[in-house]
Write a protein that holds these residues in place. Sequence first.
Motif, PDB file in Angstrom:
ATOM      1  N   PRO A   1      -4.633   4.507   7.387  1.00 40.10           N
ATOM      2  CA  PRO A   1      -3.735   3.448   7.517  1.00 40.10           C
ATOM      3  C   PRO A   1      -1.745   3.832   6.910  1.00 40.10           C
ATOM      4  CG  PRO A   1      -5.080   3.082   5.129  1.00 40.10           C
ATOM      5  CD  PRO A   1      -5.993   4.537   6.184  1.00 40.10           C
ATOM      6  N   SER A   2      -2.179   5.743   6.284  1.00 41.09           N
ATOM      7  CA  SER A   2      -0.993   5.952   5.861  1.00 41.09           C
ATOM      8  C   SER A   2      -0.384   7.129   6.344  1.00 41.09           C
ATOM      9  CB  SER A   2      -0.251   4.770   5.421  1.00 41.09           C
ATOM     10  OG  SER A   2      -0.170   5.230   3.619  1.00 41.09           O
ATOM     11  N   ALA A   3       0.316   7.523   5.979  1.00 45.27           N
ATOM     12  CA  ALA A   3       0.308   9.612   5.489  1.00 45.27           C
ATOM     13  C   ALA A   3       0.686   9.032   4.313  1.00 45.27           C
ATOM     14  CB  ALA A   3       1.447   9.468   5.999  1.00 45.27           C
ATOM     15  N   GLY A   4       0.476  10.670   3.159  1.00 45.73           N
ATOM     16  CA  GLY A   4       0.143  10.354   2.119  1.00 45.73           C
ATOM     17  C   GLY A   4      -0.971  10.385   1.624  1.00 45.73           C
ATOM     18  N   TYR A   5      -1.221  10.932  -0.241  1.00 51.23           N
ATOM     19  CA  TYR A   5      -2.281  11.707  -0.443  1.00 51.23           C
ATOM     20  C   TYR A   5      -2.693  10.361  -1.483  1.00 51.23           C
ATOM     21  CZ  TYR A   5       0.644  11.463  -5.232  1.00 51.23           C
ATOM     22  OH  TYR A   5       1.326  10.863  -5.870  1.00 51.23           O
ATOM     23  N   VAL A   6      -3.734  10.414  -1.720  1.00 53.18           N
ATOM     24  CA  VAL A   6      -4.537   9.437  -2.883  1.00 53.18           C
ATOM     25  C   VAL A   6      -4.487   9.643  -4.051  1.00 53.18           C
ATOM     26  CG1 VAL A   6      -7.041   8.048  -3.068  1.00 53.18           C
ATOM     27  CG2 VAL A   6      -6.379   9.138  -0.637  1.00 53.18           C
ATOM     28  N   SER A   7      -3.883   8.832  -4.354  1.00 50.99           N
ATOM     29  CA  SER A   7      -3.402   8.237  -5.768  1.00 50.99           C
ATOM     30  C   SER A   7      -4.344   7.870  -6.991  1.00 50.99           C
ATOM     31  CB  SER A   7      -2.082   8.177  -6.329  1.00 50.99           C
ATOM     32  OG  SER A   7      -1.832   6.865  -5.281  1.00 50.99           O
ATOM     33  N   SER A   8      -5.238   6.819  -6.183  1.00 53.02           N
ATOM     34  CA  SER A   8      -5.968   6.256  -6.784  1.00 53.02           C
ATOM     35  C   SER A   8      -7.334   6.043  -5.885  1.00 53.02           C
ATOM     36  CB  SER A   8      -5.898   4.888  -7.241  1.00 53.02           C
ATOM     37  OG  SER A   8      -6.283   4.362  -8.494  1.00 53.02           O
ATOM     38  N   THR A   9      -8.212   5.567  -6.516  1.00 57.58           N
ATOM     39  CA  THR A   9     -10.067   5.842  -5.653  1.00 57.58           C
ATOM     40  C   THR A   9     -10.335   4.832  -6.210  1.00 57.58           C
ATOM     41  OG1 THR A   9     -11.405   7.093  -7.041  1.00 57.58           O
ATOM     42  CG2 THR A   9     -10.920   8.528  -5.552  1.00 57.58           C
ATOM     43  N   MET A  10     -11.587   4.053  -5.339  1.00 57.66           N
ATOM     44  CA  MET A  10     -11.722   2.658  -5.690  1.00 57.66           C
ATOM     45  C   MET A  10     -13.219   3.345  -6.754  1.00 57.66           C
ATOM     46  SD  MET A  10     -14.176   1.223  -3.454  1.00 57.66           S
ATOM     47  CE  MET A  10     -15.365  -1.110  -2.974  1.00 57.66           C
TER      48      MET A  10
ATOM     49  N   GLN B   1     -12.779  -3.587 -12.295  1.00 63.36           N
ATOM     50  CA  GLN B   1     -12.345  -2.699 -10.723  1.00 63.36           C
ATOM     51  C   GLN B   1     -11.560  -2.708  -9.933  1.00 63.36           C
ATOM     52  OE1 GLN B   1     -15.701  -1.611 -10.316  1.00 63.36           O
ATOM     53  NE2 GLN B   1     -15.626  -1.023  -8.134  1.00 63.36           N
ATOM     54  N   HIS B   2     -11.679  -1.371  -9.518  1.00 56.72           N
ATOM     55  CA  HIS B   2      -9.970  -1.776  -8.704  1.00 56.72           C
ATOM     56  C   HIS B   2     -11.012  -1.018  -7.096  1.00 56.72           C
ATOM     57  CE1 HIS B   2      -7.411   1.460  -6.690  1.00 56.72           C
ATOM     58  NE2 HIS B   2      -6.786   0.489  -6.740  1.00 56.72           N
ATOM     59  N   ALA B   3     -10.787  -2.462  -5.955  1.00 61.77           N
ATOM     60  CA  ALA B   3     -11.486  -2.344  -5.079  1.00 61.77           C
ATOM     61  C   ALA B   3     -11.262  -1.671  -4.097  1.00 61.77           C
ATOM     62  CB  ALA B   3     -11.611  -4.154  -4.901  1.00 61.77           C
ATOM     63  N   GLY B   4     -10.752  -0.540  -4.079  1.00 64.22           N
ATOM     64  CA  GLY B   4      -9.748   0.517  -3.384  1.00 64.22           C
ATOM     65  C   GLY B   4      -9.588   1.690  -3.554  1.00 64.22           C
ATOM     66  N   ILE B   5      -8.465   1.798  -2.231  1.00 67.47           N
ATOM     67  CA  ILE B   5      -7.793   3.234  -2.400  1.00 67.47           C
ATOM     68  C   ILE B   5      -6.349   2.978  -3.035  1.00 67.47           C
ATOM     69  CG2 ILE B   5     -10.107   4.245  -1.704  1.00 67.47           C
ATOM     70  CD1 ILE B   5      -8.463   4.701   1.188  1.00 67.47           C
ATOM     71  N   ASP B   6      -5.697   4.372  -3.354  1.00 64.06           N
ATOM     72  CA  ASP B   6      -3.969   3.694  -3.137  1.00 64.06           C
ATOM     73  C   ASP B   6      -3.422   4.999  -2.534  1.00 64.06           C
ATOM     74  OD1 ASP B   6      -4.032   1.610  -5.176  1.00 64.06           O
ATOM     75  OD2 ASP B   6      -3.876   2.510  -6.854  1.00 64.06           O
ATOM     76  N   ILE B   7      -2.526   4.633  -1.593  1.00 64.47           N
ATOM     77  CA  ILE B   7      -2.625   6.109  -1.110  1.00 64.47           C
ATOM     78  C   ILE B   7      -0.904   5.952  -1.473  1.00 64.47           C
ATOM     79  CG2 ILE B   7      -1.846   7.097   1.541  1.00 64.47           C
ATOM     80  CD1 ILE B   7      -4.216   5.747   2.196  1.00 64.47           C
ATOM     81  N   ALA B   8      -0.289   7.464  -1.537  1.00 67.29           N
ATOM     82  CA  ALA B   8       1.169   7.197  -2.502  1.00 67.29           C
ATOM     83  C   ALA B   8       1.961   8.439  -1.381  1.00 67.29           C
ATOM     84  CB  ALA B   8       0.854   7.270  -3.917  1.00 67.29           C
TER      85      ALA B   8
ATOM     86  N   PHE C   1      -5.273  -0.055  -0.098  1.00 66.28           N
ATOM     87  CA  PHE C   1      -5.365  -0.554   0.485  1.00 66.28           C
ATOM     88  C   PHE C   1      -7.233  -0.644   0.194  1.00 66.28           C
ATOM     89  CE2 PHE C   1      -8.786   1.476   4.427  1.00 66.28           C
ATOM     90  CZ  PHE C   1      -8.393   0.289   5.335  1.00 66.28           C
ATOM     91  N   GLU C   2      -8.017  -1.605   1.065  1.00 68.07           N
ATOM     92  CA  GLU C   2      -9.130  -2.056   1.163  1.00 68.07           C
ATOM     93  C   GLU C   2      -9.724  -3.044   2.102  1.00 68.07           C
ATOM     94  OE1 GLU C   2      -9.403  -5.837  -1.624  1.00 68.07           O
ATOM     95  OE2 GLU C   2      -7.877  -4.656  -3.018  1.00 68.07           O
ATOM     96  N   LEU C   3     -11.126  -1.972   1.612  1.00 66.29           N
ATOM     97  CA  LEU C   3     -12.654  -2.196   3.284  1.00 66.29           C
ATOM     98  C   LEU C   3     -12.741  -3.147   2.855  1.00 66.29           C
ATOM     99  CD1 LEU C   3     -12.754  -2.012   6.271  1.00 66.29           C
ATOM    100  CD2 LEU C   3     -14.046  -0.197   5.445  1.00 66.29           C
TER     101      LEU C   3
END
Length: 464
Positions: free
Chosen positions: A339-348, A355-362, A441-443
């Motif tokens: 969904p976007s460029a960047g690095y995954v700063s936090s996983t599910m 509960q972190h229900a998705g990932i963070d892309i920074a 981002f959540e799926l």
Amino acid sequence: MKKNIIAMNASIMIGLGSILAAPSAYAESLSDLQQKKESIQEKRSGVESNISDTEKKIDNLHDKQLTAEEQIAAIEAKIAESTKKIDAKNAEITQTKKEIEALKEEIKVLKERIAKRNEVLKERARSFQETGGDVNYLEVLFGSSSFGDLIDRVGAVATIAEADRDILKQHELDKKDLEEKQTAVEKKLASLEVAKAELLEIQKQQKQQKQEKADLVKKLKQQTKKHEDEKMGLEEEKANLAAQETAIKSAINLEQNRLAELEAARKKAAAEAKKRAEQAAAQAASQAASQAAESKKQSSSSGSSAKSSSSSSPSPSSSQSSSNVSQVPAVSSGTFTRPSAGYVSSTMGERWNKQHAGIDIAASGTVPVVAAADGVVSRSYFSSTYGNVIFVTHSISGQQWTTVYAHLSSRQASTGSVVAKGQQIGIMGNTGHSYGQHLHFELHKGAWNYSKSNAVNPLNYIPN
């Protein structure tokens, strides 16, 4: 040649049969969409029921809280009343202590009076001891010089004796009065102290009851807050389900339009196939009727076949112009694209005891956010937690999916719009409950719900 014509006719009929049968597959796809719509409506009904139950719980807690607060007010009134009584008892105790102090002064005077009387009585006793008691009175009487003097002396003796008796009587009365006053005051003081102690104990119990009710109110408020948060989540889930239902309706309309176009194409193809079959049959009859000129007809037929084979239907070519947009990820060939460029700063997973229900892309700068797959925007709005957020509903191979793009600085896709895989829908940001610029981002395999029970790990579906 006749066998070739028959084979060609069979091929045309098989093709026609496949064209006629094709809509059934698309009808199954449309049926799946209808089932999803009905499933979402059922879920909405369940969520509305849960909201109703939660509202009843909140109302019940409000009633309990109101009752507890009324009880606290009643207890406070009782505490105020007992405080007045305690103040009254304290005033009585103070007054009684003043009376005791005044009585002490009276007792002091009385003791001095008794002491003086004791001296007189002691003196009188010593006189009796030295003279033999009544001899003194006889000497006084016999020493009279005349009868008048005797009468005077008898009166004097009687007065002295009466005075002695009065002294003794008053002495006894004073001692008894002293004892009664001391007993009465001490009893009154003790009674006041007991009454005060009882009032203090009652007030202590009342304050304890007040504290218990205050703790109950605090607990009820916490429970109410919990249910109100749950209600807010359920209402958001209800809104998202309604939005997804609208998106499914849009998908159904798109599918119906597509089926209508396919039906028109099918009818056209069927007409053309029928025409070709009729032409082939006429050609076969013409060949059978003119057996003598078979070689000439074969030559003619070969010429027309060559002409037919030389003509080919044009194949549409499409040219795609792409402009290089800063930090836009390439569209991948998988089911979902990044969904976007960047690095995954936090996983599910577990984060901050939640509960972190998705990932963070920074990433820094102006970072476009794109749709992970083809779909319909079910919601595009501002949330207190997600900030600027977009929900997209996807129907892929009969499976419903939901993607969530949160904390956007801006949204470029509105509710109800159809988006394509890789199409820009927003800009990465830091809105809502967020710390630093990133895309949350959540799926979800299915519909989004408040408990996020359908959430799956996006890293298992998008390119890393």
